[in-house]
Design an enzyme around this catalytic site. Sequence first.
Site, PDB file in Angstrom:
ATOM      1  CB  CYS A 210       7.839  -2.932  -0.861  1.00  0.00           C
ATOM      2  SG  CYS A 210       7.294  -3.727   0.656  1.00  0.00           S
TER       3      CYS A 210
ATOM      4  CG  ASN B  69       7.974   0.878   2.376  1.00  0.00           C
ATOM      5  OD1 ASN B  69       8.859   1.625   2.801  1.00  0.00           O
ATOM      6  ND2 ASN B  69       6.775   0.824   2.910  1.00  0.00           N
TER       7      ASN B  69
ATOM      8  N   GLY C  16      -4.973   5.299   2.091  1.00  0.00           N
ATOM      9  CA  GLY C  16      -3.873   4.498   2.626  1.00  0.00           C
ATOM     10  C   GLY C  16      -2.527   5.142   2.330  1.00  0.00           C
ATOM     11  CE1 TYR C  17       0.074   6.251   6.638  1.00  0.00           C
ATOM     12  CE2 TYR C  17       1.175   4.221   7.221  1.00  0.00           C
ATOM     13  CZ  TYR C  17       0.578   5.410   7.592  1.00  0.00           C
ATOM     14  OH  TYR C  17       0.505   5.744   8.917  1.00  0.00           O
TER      15      TYR C  17
END
Lengths: 341, 341, 341, 341
Positions: A147, A308, A11-12
Amino acid sequence: MIRVVVVGAAGYIGGELLRLLIGHPEVETVAAVSSRFPGRRVDGVHPNLRSATDLLFCSADDVEECDTAFLALPHRTAMAQIDRWIARAKQVIDLTGDFRLGDPEVYRRYYGSEHVATHLIDAFVPGIPELHRESLRSADLISVPGCVAMAGVLALYPLAVRGLVEPTAQFDARTGSSGSGATAGAANLHSVRSGAMRVFAPTGHRHEAEISRHLGIAAAMTATGVEAVRGVQTICHATLRPDVDTSAVRRAFREQYRNEPFVRLVAHQRGNFRYPEPKILVGSNFCDVGYAVDEEAGRLVTIAALDNLMKGGAGNAVQCLNIRMGWPETLGLSFPGLHPI
Amino acid sequence: MIRVVVVGAAGYIGGELLRLLIGHPEVETVAAVSSRFPGRRVDGVHPNLRSATDLLFCSADDVEECDTAFLALPHRTAMAQIDRWIARAKQVIDLTGDFRLGDPEVYRRYYGSEHVATHLIDAFVPGIPELHRESLRSADLISVPGCVAMAGVLALYPLAVRGLVEPTAQFDARTGSSGSGATAGAANLHSVRSGAMRVFAPTGHRHEAEISRHLGIAAAMTATGVEAVRGVQTICHATLRPDVDTSAVRRAFREQYRNEPFVRLVAHQRGNFRYPEPKILVGSNFCDVGYAVDEEAGRLVTIAALDNLMKGGAGNAVQCLNIRMGWPETLGLSFPGLHPI
Amino acid sequence: MIRVVVVGAAGYIGGELLRLLIGHPEVETVAAVSSRFPGRRVDGVHPNLRSATDLLFCSADDVEECDTAFLALPHRTAMAQIDRWIARAKQVIDLTGDFRLGDPEVYRRYYGSEHVATHLIDAFVPGIPELHRESLRSADLISVPGCVAMAGVLALYPLAVRGLVEPTAQFDARTGSSGSGATAGAANLHSVRSGAMRVFAPTGHRHEAEISRHLGIAAAMTATGVEAVRGVQTICHATLRPDVDTSAVRRAFREQYRNEPFVRLVAHQRGNFRYPEPKILVGSNFCDVGYAVDEEAGRLVTIAALDNLMKGGAGNAVQCLNIRMGWPETLGLSFPGLHPI
Amino acid sequence: MIRVVVVGAAGYIGGELLRLLIGHPEVETVAAVSSRFPGRRVDGVHPNLRSATDLLFCSADDVEECDTAFLALPHRTAMAQIDRWIARAKQVIDLTGDFRLGDPEVYRRYYGSEHVATHLIDAFVPGIPELHRESLRSADLISVPGCVAMAGVLALYPLAVRGLVEPTAQFDARTGSSGSGATAGAANLHSVRSGAMRVFAPTGHRHEAEISRHLGIAAAMTATGVEAVRGVQTICHATLRPDVDTSAVRRAFREQYRNEPFVRLVAHQRGNFRYPEPKILVGSNFCDVGYAVDEEAGRLVTIAALDNLMKGGAGNAVQCLNIRMGWPETLGLSFPGLHPI
C-alpha cells in the site's frame, strides 16, 4: 461470469476482496479459503457482509479449478503455496510481498529470509496499472504492490520517468491501523494504538525497495502509524534537476495521469482538502496525488493518498483483473468515497 | 513515609497507582509486583514513568512486610491471595471485584463462580469516601468499587438516600477502552474498537449489583464501549416520587456534595461542557455530576463522569489511603485535568 | 430517467443526496441549489465528488420544472419555501423537521415557533418505508424522519404495534458530529468535540416527539454526542407487558422485518459485532436492530444503529423515491458498508 | 510569591498557562486578560479549572503593575502592545511569533507583514532552555519558540552544533488540532478535521525559519495535521558528514541532553513506544528525542515529540520563568504524562 477464489479470506485484504468480488457483475465468488475458520460463515468474520452473502469459509483442499485465485496471505506463505494455485487457476493475483521485488537478493535483505520460488519471480507482472497496463492485459501472474509503495510510486513516477528529479528521494509514509492486519497483539491494542504517532520504521521499511525498483531511484522511507483505521499517505521529498520549474512539474503530472481512471491530481489553492487526504478515500479506489514546488530551493514535495485496502490492495487487484479480462477498468470499483467521514 | 506495594503493577490500574504513589509526598513505593514481568523495568511497560522511576517489577515472593498493599489484580485472583497480603500488610486496598458485593450469593450470580473468601466479605469497607468516609478512617480492608459503579452511585445517591426517587432506575454506561485492561485480544484490536459504539452488556452488567447495593434500589444497567481510551459516563434514568420538583433535586445534590473535594456539580445553561464530560477529567480524580428534570413527566436524568483509572480506580484508592492515614484528602491528587484534550 | 433537484445541496445531507443521485441509474441530477455557493463547483464543497461531477451550485431561482425536489434545508426553511417547490416539482421529499410532526401544537412545543404551512401537514406521508410503504407508492409529499427518530422507531415498532410493551419507554441516543451539520461553531470545533461524550439533550430532544407519534407511546429521550463523524445508535429501554417472553420478542422482530431490504436483525451470542454498531454501517443504508430481554425483570433493551446521512437521511429519502417510482427498492443503495473502518 | 498576568488568557496557550500558574507554589496569578470575555468566569471558558479558581477575565486596562506578563496573543498583536507590557511588568514572556525571528527581513518573508517593534528584536532571548539557559537567568524579555520549531530544534541541535550533519535538512512535522487555536472555523470543524492527514504546509512553514536560525542550517519543513488534539511530532531527515557513525550520533545526543530535566532520549529496540510518541506526553513538559541511523546510506533520521501546549508553549514558558527566578527548573511542571491515554 468467471469463477474466482480468495485465499486468506479472513484477513482484512481478503474481506475487502470478498466485498468487491461479491458486488462485481462479471464475477462469481466460488470459495473463500481460510485456514483458521473453515466452515464458519464469512459474515461472522466480516460483519459488513451480513445479508450480502451466505458463503462459508473453506479449506484450500476444498478448492477445485477456478479462473482466478487471489492470494491475500501472510508474507512468505504465498511463495510456499504458489505452485498449487498456479495448477488450479488460470490467473493468480498475489497480494503478499513475495513477488514484489524483482531480485531474490533484495528480497533477502528486506524480508530476512530466502525466497523459495525464485523461478517465478520474473514471471510476475507488477500490478500497477499506471505503469504496466499493457503487460497486465495478458498477465497470468500478477503481483500487487504494497500500500505504501503504491502511494510512493504514484507520487513520484511522472517526475522520475522524465528524469526531472535527482536519483535519491525521501518518503515519509503515514498509515492507519488496518495495515497491520486482523490479528490482535500488544502493538495494535486500542488503548495503545489510539491517537498514536508511532514511528515503526525510521529507516529500512520494506516498501522502499519496491519504490526504488519502480522509480529507478534510491528511495529512503520513514513510516509512522497515525490515528486512522484505513488510509495511507506518502509524502515524497525530492530535489529537482536544474532548470525544472513548477510548470514542468505540473505538466509531467497532467500528461502522466490525464487518462487514469483512478488517479486524481489534487493541488488546490484553497479549501480544507487542498492536498491528498486519505479520509475522503475510505472505500474508494482512487489514489489522489498532489505536489508543491519550492523553486528557490529546487525542492519538490509530492503527496499521495489512498485507502490501503482498496487502491493499496484489494481494489487495485480487482482493477488488474478488469484489465486482464478486458472489462471496463472501473467495473465494480465506482464507489466515490464519503464526505464527511 | 509509609511503605506501599502495588500488586498487579503491570496492568493499567497498577500503572496508574504507581504514577500516583511515586508522586505522593508521604509514600515510598517499595515494590511493583507483576507475575508476567519480574525483573523488567517498570518504565518499559509504563512509558510515561520514564525518568520518574528506576523500579523493577518483582515477584510476590520478593515482597516482605509493608504498610499498605494495593491489589490491582484480575477478578477472582485477589480473593485467592488475600490471606497472604493481609499477613504482610497493615492495610489492604483491593481494586478487583472480589469484595465489592456484600453477599456471596449475589457474587455467584454476577461473577459466575463461588466466592472463596467469604469470611472476609463483611470485613471490607467499600472504598467510597462520599458514603463511607468515617468507616474508612480506621479501615484496614478496603474494597474500591468498579468504575462504572462509582459513577452510577454518585449519580443517584443524593436522591436515593433521601427517598426522592422510585426504587428502580436504569443506568446507561459508556466506557473507554482502557477499562478492558492491558491484554490484547480480538475485542480491543484498534481497527475493531476504534470509533465503536459497542453494546457489550445490554442487560446484567456486573456493576448494576454494586449500584443496587449502595443505593438500595433495583438498578438495571446497559453498558456500551465508545471511542475513548480513558473515561466513563453513566446516565441514570429515574422516576421522581410525587411532589419532588427541580428545586428539591438541586437541594439534594448541593447538600450532599457541598464539601466533597472530588465531586463537582455540573449542570449549566450554556457552553459546550454543560453536563459532565469525561474528556476534561482525564488524569484527574474528579467525578462530575449533573442532572436534568422533566417536571411534567416526573422524570429525572442524572449524569456522572470520571476517569476510570482515577476516580474509577487508582485515584479513588489513593483518596481512601489519604483518609485512612489522616492526611489531607487531596494529597497527591491535585491534577485538575486538561483542556483542550 | 427522471429529473431531480437537490435544494440545500451544500450541506451534509445535500452532499449525500448528490452522491447517491449522481450514481443512481434512473435519475438525472439537474440542479444543486445552494444559497451560499451559487456558481461554485459542487466538488469544491464535497471533495469526494471530484471526477464524479462537474455540476455547479445554482440559486433556487435558476431551477425550472423538475420531477422531484429534495429539500435538505435548515429547519423552518422548508415550510417557508414549500409552495414554490410544490409548484415546480411533481414530488417533494422534505428532509427537514418541518413536516415530521402531525400536529402544529406539538411542533410549537418542540421547535419553539409557529408552523407556517399547517394546511400541508396532513398531506405529507412519513418517509418510513417500514411503516408506510403502501402510502409511499403514490405519495407526492414525503417527510423523511430525523436520524435518531428513525433509529428509535425501528428499534421498538415491532413490539409497540403488537402491544407487547408498556406505553412509556426511554431512548438513549448517541450521535456523531455530522448530525450537527456543516456550519462551523464553538460546539463542533475539533479540539472540543473530539472524544466527547456530550449530553446535549438530557430531556426534551425533538426526536422524542416523532418517536411518540409513530409508536403511539410516550417516548423520553436523552441524547449524547460521542466520538464519530457518521453514526447514530439509539438504545430503547422498555417494560414488557406481563407474559411476554424472549421468544415473543424474537418473533415480533422476525415477522416485522423479514422482508425489509434495509433492516437486519443483529443479536448474536459471540463476536465483536453482536449488537448493532454504527461504524460498519458508514455509507450504507442499513438500519441494524437488536434486542436483549431480562425476563426476570420484565425488561426489554433494544438497539438500533444507522448512518445518519444514509438511512437516517439521504439514503432513506432515495429509498422512498425508489418506492414512489416503482423501481427496485435498493436501486442505487447497494453499498454494504466497510470493515474494518 | 511573584505576581503574574496572563494576556490572551482565553486561548489554549493562555488556558494552559493559567492551569500551570494557578498550581505553581511561587506564583500568584493576579489577572487573566481577555479582550473577548472581560468579566466572565475563567472556568466558564476553561472547564478543567472548575473548583481550581474563581478568577474572572479582565481587560488589559484593568491590569496594574506586576512582576511577569505572559503574552499568549495572536501573532502580530504582541509587538503592537509590547511597550505597554514592558512598562507594567518586570519580565515579559512572549509566546507569539513576533520576536522569534532575529531578522525583520526574515519576519516579513514568513509572516507577510512589517515588524512594528524592530528596536526590541535583539533584546529578546529565545526561550529555549536547552540552548540559552545562561542568558535566560537574567533575561527580562523572553520569546518562546513555536511548538513545531521547538521539536525540530531539539531533534537536530546536538548534531548541528557539533557539525556532524550537512547544512540542509528536511523536517516533517505532524500536529494536533489544538495548535490551530480556540477559534472555530471551517478548517477545524470536527467532521472535517477528524481523522485527517492534512498537509497544510507542504513548503514554507513559518517554523522552518526558526529552526534554520537556531541550528544554523537550511531547514525545509512539511507540516501535516493529523488526528490528535494535543501533540506535535517532528521528524528530521539529515545527511551525516563523512565518517560520522551511529556511536558518534549517540554520543552527541547523550552529551547534549544528559542533564536536561525535560529532554529524554527514546530510541529502544523493542516495545510499542520505541521512539518519541506525543500521546504519552499529553500534559507533560517533556520533549522526547530519538534517532536512527542508516550507516550505509549516511542518513540520519531524528524524531522529537512534545505537547504543543506544554513544552511547545505554556510549559516551556514556565520553565523559562523558573530559570529566570532561580527556582528549581521543574517547579510546577512535574506531571509525568499518562499511559494509556
